[in-house]
Design an enzyme around this catalytic site. Structure first.
Site, PDB file in Angstrom:
ATOM      1  N   LYS A 165      29.557  93.739  55.551  1.00 42.20           N
ATOM      2  CA  LYS A 165      28.374  93.888  54.693  1.00 42.20           C
ATOM      3  C   LYS A 165      28.048  92.543  54.050  1.00 42.20           C
ATOM      4  O   LYS A 165      28.956  91.825  53.625  1.00 42.20           O
ATOM      5  CB  LYS A 165      28.694  94.954  53.644  1.00 42.20           C
ATOM      6  CG  LYS A 165      27.535  95.394  52.772  1.00 42.20           C
ATOM      7  CD  LYS A 165      27.975  96.569  51.884  1.00 42.20           C
ATOM      8  CE  LYS A 165      26.873  97.047  50.971  1.00 42.20           C
ATOM      9  NZ  LYS A 165      27.309  98.206  50.146  1.00 42.20           N
ATOM     10  N   SER A 192      24.420 102.226  50.277  1.00 44.41           N
ATOM     11  CA  SER A 192      23.801 100.943  50.550  1.00 44.41           C
ATOM     12  C   SER A 192      24.409 100.237  51.766  1.00 44.41           C
ATOM     13  O   SER A 192      23.842  99.260  52.243  1.00 44.41           O
ATOM     14  CB  SER A 192      23.926 100.032  49.318  1.00 44.41           C
ATOM     15  OG  SER A 192      25.288  99.755  49.048  1.00 44.41           O
ATOM     16  N   SER A 242      28.199 104.435  48.525  1.00 41.94           N
ATOM     17  CA  SER A 242      27.589 103.551  49.521  1.00 41.94           C
ATOM     18  C   SER A 242      28.336 103.380  50.835  1.00 41.94           C
ATOM     19  O   SER A 242      27.786 102.800  51.765  1.00 41.94           O
ATOM     20  CB  SER A 242      27.353 102.172  48.913  1.00 41.94           C
ATOM     21  OG  SER A 242      26.154 102.176  48.205  1.00 41.94           O
TER      22      SER A 242
HETATM   23  N1  GLN Z   1      23.154 104.966  45.723  1.00 37.23           N
HETATM   24  C1  GLN Z   1      23.918 104.568  44.578  1.00 37.23           C
HETATM   25  C2  GLN Z   1      23.136 103.563  43.780  1.00 37.23           C
HETATM   26  O1  GLN Z   1      22.018 103.391  44.086  1.00 37.23           O
HETATM   27  C3  GLN Z   1      25.237 104.024  45.005  1.00 37.23           C
HETATM   28  C4  GLN Z   1      25.178 102.641  45.521  1.00 37.23           C
HETATM   29  C5  GLN Z   1      26.526 102.090  45.906  1.00 37.23           C
HETATM   30  O2  GLN Z   1      27.498 102.823  46.059  1.00 37.23           O
HETATM   31  N2  GLN Z   1      26.592 100.770  45.998  1.00 37.23           N
HETATM   32  O3  GLN Z   1      23.599 102.967  42.871  1.00 37.23           O
END
Ligand code: GLN
Length: 513
Positions: free
Chosen positions: A79, A154, A178
């Site tokens: 990532k 994400s 994420s």
């Molecule tokens: N979807 C969640 C957010 O928007 C989690 C994101 C993540 O785990 N980085 O914060």
């Protein structure tokens, strides 16, 4: 069978046996990226020649019988919020578009030491803020199962890269879901380890008390292989915990006798899609057929998890993102143009005799900070910074931030209590299969609610895994989530592997060709 069809474990076996070279394997995945990634957009950067040179170097060491690492020759995608020395690390943000870190993240150093071939940096929501990958400043990743849909976020690029056979393994990060959410949306296996299991050194921070790095692959065995390399104490991250790392790749195939699963009553209520519920309940029946017992449990404070998270995560983010001011880090606006504008405004105010406005004019430095942040951050990141700054400001700190910390403790206590009578908590990963790109972009609240089943593990600091457990009638993958007490990643992996010996959901391929 084409090399890209193999699981990481199978491919590694072939590499070790000398039946395949790393150069051949790397070339096969690079070709696959070439063939698919214009449509999927899982990668922000692929350096073909560097990947091939690395593969050849590992091959030549292997030919010379020199020692090679545990992942020798295996491609891994990472990532794009993991620092790679001298190589762009953008966090899918304009802010870091030209950032080249001067050092490797600990997990990157570990992958290099294990002789993995870093095949590319994957797309993501900007600074990991999002659940759909639509917040990438460089355009969304598309779900390989249906290119009109989100891959989850994400770590959507990492999940899509594995699902589309563009990399056998990928590394993601999980702050509120994420890793697990995109794993579920793309039909791959993804684990968020216990907070402290994997070093966060060199992970660009979103919410430091919640962020955790974890593995993604086709199978539990593949995740075990990767976690074994990623995990472990690191003196460079004071929150990484000094507990021994089991040999996950060896123990993962051992079934668990007398497994006790807990089903969370509150997870099967309003908002859960019928097909997701049916797939999850069927998965639980599979466990029963393998000898598990199932009992209903309650996590009474879970209903506050989303609200608690959206105080704590933005609060931490507002602090972490303060460093992007165009001076220490980040996008710097066109200073010449800014100076000309400033001068023109000063002249205009002077001509108008507006001495009050003149005295109030921002100085050049403040102006540059503001412009840098206005241009560098996308709308969701700005929203989070505003939410967090508000929650931390005088007069609101006690009412919001401190209250959220107290609720966080209650959420953890719910899990502690549940784990007195069950070994794992089982349930859905997300309320529905992947939604359409664009469907929720104007509705942040419904986007936030998409994480309602995953967020509490981050607040509690425990580990969770998402494994493929079925498909919707529309052909979209559905994930089963298992959660375990702290540092029981081994239990998660073994339970996931048990399921994958009895089912074949994890072997299905998206219809990309
Ligand atoms: N979807 C969640 C957010 O928007 C989690 C994101 C993540 O785990 N980085 O914060």
């Amino acid at each position: 069978m084409s090399l890209v069809e193999l699981s990481a474990t199978e491919l590694l076996g072939q590499l070790h046996a000398g039946r395949v070279t790393s150069a051949e394997a790397t070339q096969a995945f690079l070709d696959r990226i070439e063939a698919c990634d214009k449509r999927v957009h899982a990668f922000l950067r692929v350096d073909r020649s560097a990947a091939l040179a690395r593969a050849e170097e590992i091959d030549s060491r292997r030919r010379g019988d020199a020692p090679v690492g545990r992942l020798a020759g295996l491609p891994v995608a990472v990532k794009d919020l993991l620092c790679t020395e001298g190589e762009p690390t953008t966090c899918a943000s304009r802010m870091l578009e030209h950032f080249r870190p001067p050092y490797d993240a600990t997990v990157i150093a570990k992958l290099r030491a294990a002789d993995a071939v870093l095949i590319g940096k994957t797309n993501m929501d900007e600074f990991a803020m999002g659940g759909s990958n639509e917040n990438s400043a460089f355009g969304p990743t598309r779900n390989p199962w249906d290119l009109t849909r989100i891959p989850g976020g994400s770590s959507g690029g990492s999940a899509a890269a594995v699902a589309a056979r563009m990399s056998p393994l990928a590394v993601g990060s999980d702050t509120g879901g994420s890793i697990r959410c995109p794993a579920a949306m793309c039909g791959v296996t993804g684990m968020k380890p216990t907070y402290g299991r994997v070093s966060r050194y060199g992970l660009v921070a979103f919410a430091s008390s919640l962020d955790q790095i974890g593995p993604m692959g086709h199978t539990a065995r593949d995740a075990a292989l990767l976690l074994e390399v990623l995990a472990g104490h690191d003196p460079l991250d004071s929150t990484s915990v000094d507990v021994p790392v089991p040999e996950y790749s060896r123990t993962v195939t051992q079934p668990l006798d007398g497994l006790r699963l807990g089903l969370v009553r509150e997870h099967f209520g309003e908002g859960l899609d019928g097909e997701v519920e049916a797939a999850v309940r069927e998965a639980v029946r599979v466990y029963e057929s393998l000898g598990a017992t199932v009992k209903e449990i309650s996590l009474p404070h879970g209903k506050y998890a989303v609200a608690t998270y959206y105080i704590i995560a933005p609060s931490e983010a507002s602090g972490n993102l303060a460093r992007y001011d165009g001076v220490h880090y980040g996008h710097r606006p066109d200073l010449g143009a800014m100076a000309a504008e400033w001068e023109a405004e000063r002249k205009r105010l002077e001509a108008a005799g507006d001495t009050a406005a003149l005295a109030d004019m921002d100085n050049a430095l403040i102006r540059m900070y503001r412009r840098s942040r206005a241009e560098g951050f996308g709308p969701e990141v700005k929203r989070r910074i505003m939410l967090g700054t508000y929650a931390l400001s005088a007069g609101y700190y006690d009412a919001y931030y401190l209250k959220a910390l107290k609720v966080r403790r209650l959420i953890r206590q719910d899990f502690d209590k549940a784990f007195e009578s069950v070994d794992l908590v089982a349930g859905p990963v997300a309320p529905t299969p992947a939604f359409k790109i664009g469907e929720k972009v104007n509705d942040p609240l419904s986007m936030y609610l998409f994480d309602l089943y995953t967020i509490s593990a981050n607040l509690a600091g425990i580990g969770g895994i998402s494994i493929p457990c079925g498909f919707s009638t529309g052909g979209l993958p559905i994930g089963l989530q298992l959660q375990a007490p702290p540092f029981e990643e081994e239990r998660l992996l073994r339970a996931a592997h048990m399921f994958q010996t009895a089912t074949d959901w994890h072997t299905r391929r998206p219809p990309l060709d």
